[in-house]
Design a protein around this motif. Structure first.
Motif, mmCIF file in Angstrom:
data_model
loop_
_atom_site.group_PDB
_atom_site.id
_atom_site.type_symbol
_atom_site.label_atom_id
_atom_site.label_comp_id
_atom_site.label_asym_id
_atom_site.label_seq_id
_atom_site.Cartn_x
_atom_site.Cartn_y
_atom_site.Cartn_z
ATOM 1 N N ARG A 63 0.832 -1.199 0.000
ATOM 2 C CA ARG A 63 0.000 0.000 0.000
ATOM 3 C C ARG A 63 0.876 1.262 0.000
ATOM 4 O O ARG A 63 0.614 2.226 -0.719
ATOM 5 C CB ARG A 63 -0.906 -0.009 1.243
ATOM 6 C CG ARG A 63 -1.926 1.128 1.264
ATOM 7 C CD ARG A 63 -2.795 1.067 2.508
ATOM 8 N NE ARG A 63 -3.624 -0.139 2.520
ATOM 9 C CZ ARG A 63 -3.493 -1.126 3.408
ATOM 10 N NH1 ARG A 63 -2.575 -1.052 4.350
ATOM 11 N NH2 ARG A 63 -4.280 -2.176 3.352
ATOM 12 N N TRP A 64 1.935 1.260 0.801
ATOM 13 C CA TRP A 64 2.856 2.397 0.892
ATOM 14 C C TRP A 64 3.516 2.653 -0.463
ATOM 15 O O TRP A 64 3.588 3.794 -0.935
ATOM 16 C CB TRP A 64 3.906 2.088 1.951
ATOM 17 C CG TRP A 64 4.766 3.238 2.399
ATOM 18 C CD1 TRP A 64 4.586 4.009 3.505
ATOM 19 C CD2 TRP A 64 5.967 3.732 1.767
ATOM 20 N NE1 TRP A 64 5.591 4.950 3.615
ATOM 21 C CE2 TRP A 64 6.453 4.805 2.558
ATOM 22 C CE3 TRP A 64 6.669 3.382 0.630
ATOM 23 C CZ2 TRP A 64 7.604 5.519 2.237
ATOM 24 C CZ3 TRP A 64 7.814 4.090 0.289
ATOM 25 C CH2 TRP A 64 8.270 5.142 1.089
ATOM 26 N N LYS A 67 1.038 4.165 -3.017
ATOM 27 C CA LYS A 67 0.743 5.566 -2.732
ATOM 28 C C LYS A 67 1.916 6.486 -3.045
ATOM 29 O O LYS A 67 1.728 7.667 -3.345
ATOM 30 C CB LYS A 67 0.334 5.724 -1.263
ATOM 31 C CG LYS A 67 -1.050 5.131 -0.954
ATOM 32 C CD LYS A 67 -1.454 5.404 0.474
ATOM 33 C CE LYS A 67 -2.864 4.878 0.751
ATOM 34 N NZ LYS A 67 -3.293 5.135 2.144
ATOM 35 N N GLN A 68 3.136 5.955 -2.988
ATOM 36 C CA GLN A 68 4.315 6.763 -3.303
ATOM 37 C C GLN A 68 4.672 6.701 -4.784
ATOM 38 O O GLN A 68 5.638 7.330 -5.224
ATOM 39 C CB GLN A 68 5.519 6.303 -2.472
ATOM 40 C CG GLN A 68 5.314 6.376 -0.973
ATOM 41 C CD GLN A 68 4.965 7.772 -0.486
ATOM 42 O OE1 GLN A 68 5.608 8.741 -0.864
ATOM 43 N NE2 GLN A 68 3.933 7.880 0.348
#
Length: 408
Positions: A63-64, A67-68
């Motif tokens: 997820r990180w 999103k980045q």
């Protein structure tokens, strides 16, 4: 553009305190794997390539990364792209419909296919010229076969012309490869796609092209196009035909990276391993060397539209231009721009000039005897070398080799 390569056993990515914690793999019980920590919006990596044997990625880490906007590419044991996790794609759904209509328009499809191959031919000339500056026996004329492209009326004919030029290109490429690499051309199967590598050069090329494919997929995803619908390459289940298309004008970057690794003798026998089916694969040390060199060429700057841009960004720009052309926002486009020129500092002419220049003439130019000794050693060794700008400029201003010999 910056790749991060993870390989070996025990790769791990997880989140702790909003930060991404990455642990590289290891290959023995004695070594300590390298670890990295990245804060949100402060990560200097665009793409992570995983070429490892085992490890875990947590769901929060996935997820990180999404999103980045970080792409994660998983490479198979043979260096080929297995799968890729892309950042959120563009929501320009209309762009895909424009792409599908263009694919069904035979004349437009052939036009786009020609433009892809025209650009590939331009970069083929570039690589051959780059080699020709260093190796006098390299033939750089592909016009007889390349000129046939304008007479093509089907995709099959376009591919036929491309294949003829590629055969000529690889025969010239082969001339610069030392015998110890056992390179006798590209390993291409009946499908037209590369087979498993049986020599170290094909092994490096396959791996580098996979990194390029991943970068093309990233550009396709960012512009809202469908990676499965190409114009030059036919659609096949599970194949990224458009990514294969977009690789064609940019394969030269991987070729130049592999040439650099060969000329500098950066690769060793221990960087490769032979598998049970007799193919070669890169060991972690080899994969890292190839990744770093490909990344270096992807980040070389070229002038385009009044700005200096890295080639990795040019891939995105040309993909976006294609999307705008398909949607009618752009009336014309070319894959062959920007033009790129490479002048070798270690050209055959420069080597002969360095070996011929007498110390008296060198002293007049304001340089020490030690510098000349170093340059002559490099020129004799046959390995690639670079020079300071002021040294090169003054050498370029002196007379030709015959004139220099006469000064002795």
């Amino acid at each position: 553009m910056k790749f991060m390569l993870l390989n070996g056993h025990g790769i791990r990515m997880n989140i702790d305190g909003a930060k991404l914690h990455v642990r590289d793999g290891k290959f023995s019980t004695k070594e300590e794997p390298v670890s990295y920590v990245f804060a949100p919006k402060k990560i200097d990596v665009d793409s992570i390539a995983i070429y490892g044997q085992s490890g875990t990625i947590s769901i929060p880490a996935i997820r990180w990364l999404v999103k980045q906007g970080i792409q994660v590419t998983v490479l198979n044991w043979d260096g080929k792209l297995l799968t890729t996790m892309l950042p959120p794609e563009s929501v320009q759904v209309k762009t895909k419909f424009d792409q599908y209509r263009a694919y069904e328009n035979t004349a437009l499809r052939i036009q786009i296919a020609r433009k892809l191959i025209e650009a590939k031919f331009e970069r083929t000339r570039l690589v051959l010229d780059y080699l020709g500056q260093r190796y006098p026996n390299i033939g750089t004329d592909i016009e007889r076969d390349a000129s046939k492209l304008s007479d093509t009326n089907t995709i099959r004919e376009v591919m036929g012309v491309e294949g003829a030029v590629a055969q000529l290109y690889w025969s010239e490429f082969q001339k610069i490869i030392p015998d110890k690499y056992e390179f006798d051309g590209r390993n291409i199967g009946k499908t037209g796609r590369p087979m498993g590598a049986v020599d170290t050069v094909n092994c490096m090329l396959n791996y580098g092209y996979s990194l390029l494919e991943a970068e093309c997929l990233r550009a396709i995803n960012s512009t809202g196009l469908d990676s499965h619908v190409g114009f030059l390459h036919e659609m096949q289940p599970g194949k990224y035909s458009l990514a294969y298309d977009l690789q064609e004008p940019f394969r030269f970057l991987v070729d130049l990276a592999v040439i650099t690794l060969i000329e500098s003798e950066a690769m060793t026998k221990s960087d490769f391993v032979r598998t049970e089916n007799y193919n070669l694969r890169l060991r972690p040390t080899g994969a890292r060397k190839v990744t770093e060199e490909v990344n270096r060429w992807f980040n070389k700057a070229v002038e385009y539209q009044g700005k200096e841009s890295a080639w990795s960004y040019i891939i995105f720009l040309k993909t976006r231009e294609l999307a705008h052309y398909l949607s009618g926002k752009k009336r014309k486009f070319e894959f062959s721009t920007p033009a790129y020129e490479i002048d070798r500092q270690d050209s055959d002419e420069m080597r002969r000039k360095i070996l011929a220049i007498p110390y008296a003439e060198w002293k007049k130019m304001g340089f020490s005897k030690g510098t000349l000794h170093y340059l002559k050693k490099n020129a004799r060794d046959g390995k690639p070398f670079t020079m300071n700008k002021h040294v090169r400029e003054r050498l370029e201003r002196v007379g030709d080799v015959d004139w220099l010999i006469g000064q002795r």
